[in-house]
Design a protein around this motif. Structure first.
Motif, PDB file in Angstrom:
ATOM      1  N   UNK A  18      23.614  24.466 -40.717  1.00  0.00           N
ATOM      2  CA  UNK A  18      23.763  23.990 -42.102  1.00  0.00           C
ATOM      3  C   UNK A  18      22.393  23.684 -42.707  1.00  0.00           C
ATOM      4  N   UNK A  19      21.500  23.151 -41.893  1.00  0.00           N
ATOM      5  CA  UNK A  19      20.154  22.802 -42.372  1.00  0.00           C
ATOM      6  C   UNK A  19      19.393  24.030 -42.865  1.00  0.00           C
ATOM      7  N   UNK A  20      19.729  25.189 -42.343  1.00  0.00           N
ATOM      8  CA  UNK A  20      19.066  26.423 -42.761  1.00  0.00           C
ATOM      9  C   UNK A  20      19.323  26.735 -44.241  1.00  0.00           C
ATOM     10  N   UNK A  21      20.349  26.142 -44.813  1.00  0.00           N
ATOM     11  CA  UNK A  21      20.678  26.370 -46.222  1.00  0.00           C
ATOM     12  C   UNK A  21      20.017  25.340 -47.143  1.00  0.00           C
ATOM     13  N   UNK A  22      19.242  24.447 -46.575  1.00  0.00           N
ATOM     14  CA  UNK A  22      18.573  23.410 -47.359  1.00  0.00           C
ATOM     15  C   UNK A  22      17.098  23.748 -47.517  1.00  0.00           C
ATOM     16  N   UNK A  23      16.459  23.198 -48.552  1.00  0.00           N
ATOM     17  CA  UNK A  23      15.018  23.419 -48.687  1.00  0.00           C
ATOM     18  C   UNK A  23      14.281  22.800 -47.500  1.00  0.00           C
ATOM     19  N   UNK A  24      13.096  23.269 -47.235  1.00  0.00           N
ATOM     20  CA  UNK A  24      12.315  22.749 -46.112  1.00  0.00           C
ATOM     21  C   UNK A  24      12.045  21.260 -46.290  1.00  0.00           C
ATOM     22  N   UNK A  25      12.048  20.547 -45.186  1.00  0.00           N
ATOM     23  CA  UNK A  25      11.773  19.111 -45.220  1.00  0.00           C
ATOM     24  C   UNK A  25      10.277  18.880 -45.414  1.00  0.00           C
ATOM     25  N   UNK A  26       9.947  17.759 -46.012  1.00  0.00           N
ATOM     26  CA  UNK A  26       8.550  17.381 -46.211  1.00  0.00           C
ATOM     27  C   UNK A  26       7.948  17.071 -44.842  1.00  0.00           C
ATOM     28  N   UNK A  27       6.728  17.558 -44.583  1.00  0.00           N
ATOM     29  CA  UNK A  27       6.090  17.368 -43.278  1.00  0.00           C
ATOM     30  C   UNK A  27       5.639  15.922 -43.096  1.00  0.00           C
ATOM     31  N   UNK A  28       5.350  15.580 -41.851  1.00  0.00           N
ATOM     32  CA  UNK A  28       4.885  14.225 -41.508  1.00  0.00           C
ATOM     33  C   UNK A  28       3.588  13.895 -42.267  1.00  0.00           C
ATOM     34  N   UNK A  29       2.672  14.862 -42.315  1.00  0.00           N
ATOM     35  CA  UNK A  29       1.390  14.640 -42.986  1.00  0.00           C
ATOM     36  C   UNK A  29       1.596  14.414 -44.487  1.00  0.00           C
ATOM     37  N   UNK A  30       2.479  15.221 -45.089  1.00  0.00           N
ATOM     38  CA  UNK A  30       2.767  15.050 -46.510  1.00  0.00           C
ATOM     39  C   UNK A  30       3.391  13.687 -46.768  1.00  0.00           C
ATOM     40  N   UNK A  31       4.283  13.259 -45.876  1.00  0.00           N
ATOM     41  CA  UNK A  31       4.940  11.972 -46.020  1.00  0.00           C
ATOM     42  C   UNK A  31       3.912  10.838 -45.972  1.00  0.00           C
ATOM     43  N   UNK A  32       2.979  10.921 -45.026  1.00  0.00           N
ATOM     44  CA  UNK A  32       1.937   9.890 -44.920  1.00  0.00           C
ATOM     45  C   UNK A  32       1.078   9.844 -46.189  1.00  0.00           C
ATOM     46  N   UNK A  33       0.738  11.019 -46.713  1.00  0.00           N
ATOM     47  CA  UNK A  33      -0.075  11.074 -47.933  1.00  0.00           C
ATOM     48  C   UNK A  33       0.692  10.509 -49.127  1.00  0.00           C
ATOM     49  N   UNK A  34       1.973  10.809 -49.222  1.00  0.00           N
ATOM     50  CA  UNK A  34       2.803  10.299 -50.313  1.00  0.00           C
ATOM     51  C   UNK A  34       2.873   8.784 -50.258  1.00  0.00           C
TER      52      UNK A  34
END
Length: 155
Positions: A88-104
């Motif tokens: 089911x996850x294959x039908x969802x947009x890619x998750x935000x990466x760990x590095x992107x999350x830290x920067x956000x």
């Protein structure tokens, strides 16, 4: 092609290929979307974002079930739940990466001027808004990162 159209098309393909696992999982996902459409006083057609929210909930349910089955010693059922979640996850947009999350999180803390746990609500609001256009974000993971960053900032 919308997510629901892709699900339906892939369901037809899996049925023709006699792939029982994929067919069953796709039927469940489509069923969850259809149930969400009919929930409430009137049936409505869901937007693409709403369809994806339903699929995110379905993935989350299966991951939680897999944890429960693993804890209960039912490894085979846990594997099935995990495989369904992955499909089911294959039908969802890619998750935000760990590095992107830290920067956000760092940007949100800087932009809100947060310095303690009292500011968590404002930081979460800013971080959620900043992460939304980048892809799928796990709210729990985001919350944990904000909490850890604010705990580190206040000490």
């Amino acid at each position: 092609m919308s997510t629901l159209e892709r699900l339906t098309s892939d369901l037809t393909t899996s049925m023709k290929a006699r792939d029982a696992f994929r067919t069953g999982t796709l039927r469940q996902a489509i069923g969850a979307v259809r149930a969400a459409e009919k929930a409430g006083p009137m049936a409505v057609e869901l937007t693409e974002e709403q369809v994806q929210e339903v699929l995110v909930r379905e993935v989350k349910k299966r991951r939680e079930s897999a944890e429960i089955y693993t804890g209960a010693g039912a490894a085979e059922r846990a594997e099935t739940e995990t495989a369904e979640a992955d499909l089911i996850e294959a039908y969802l947009p890619a998750a935000v990466s760990e590095e992107q999350l830290d920067a956000i999180v760092a940007d949100a803390i800087a932009s809100t001027g947060a310095s303690s746990m009292k500011d968590m609500g404002a930081v979460m609001k800013a971080a959620t808004a900043a992460a939304a256009p980048l892809g799928r974000v796990d709210g729990k993971a985001l919350s944990q990162r904000v909490r850890a960053a604010l705990a580190g900032a206040s000490s």
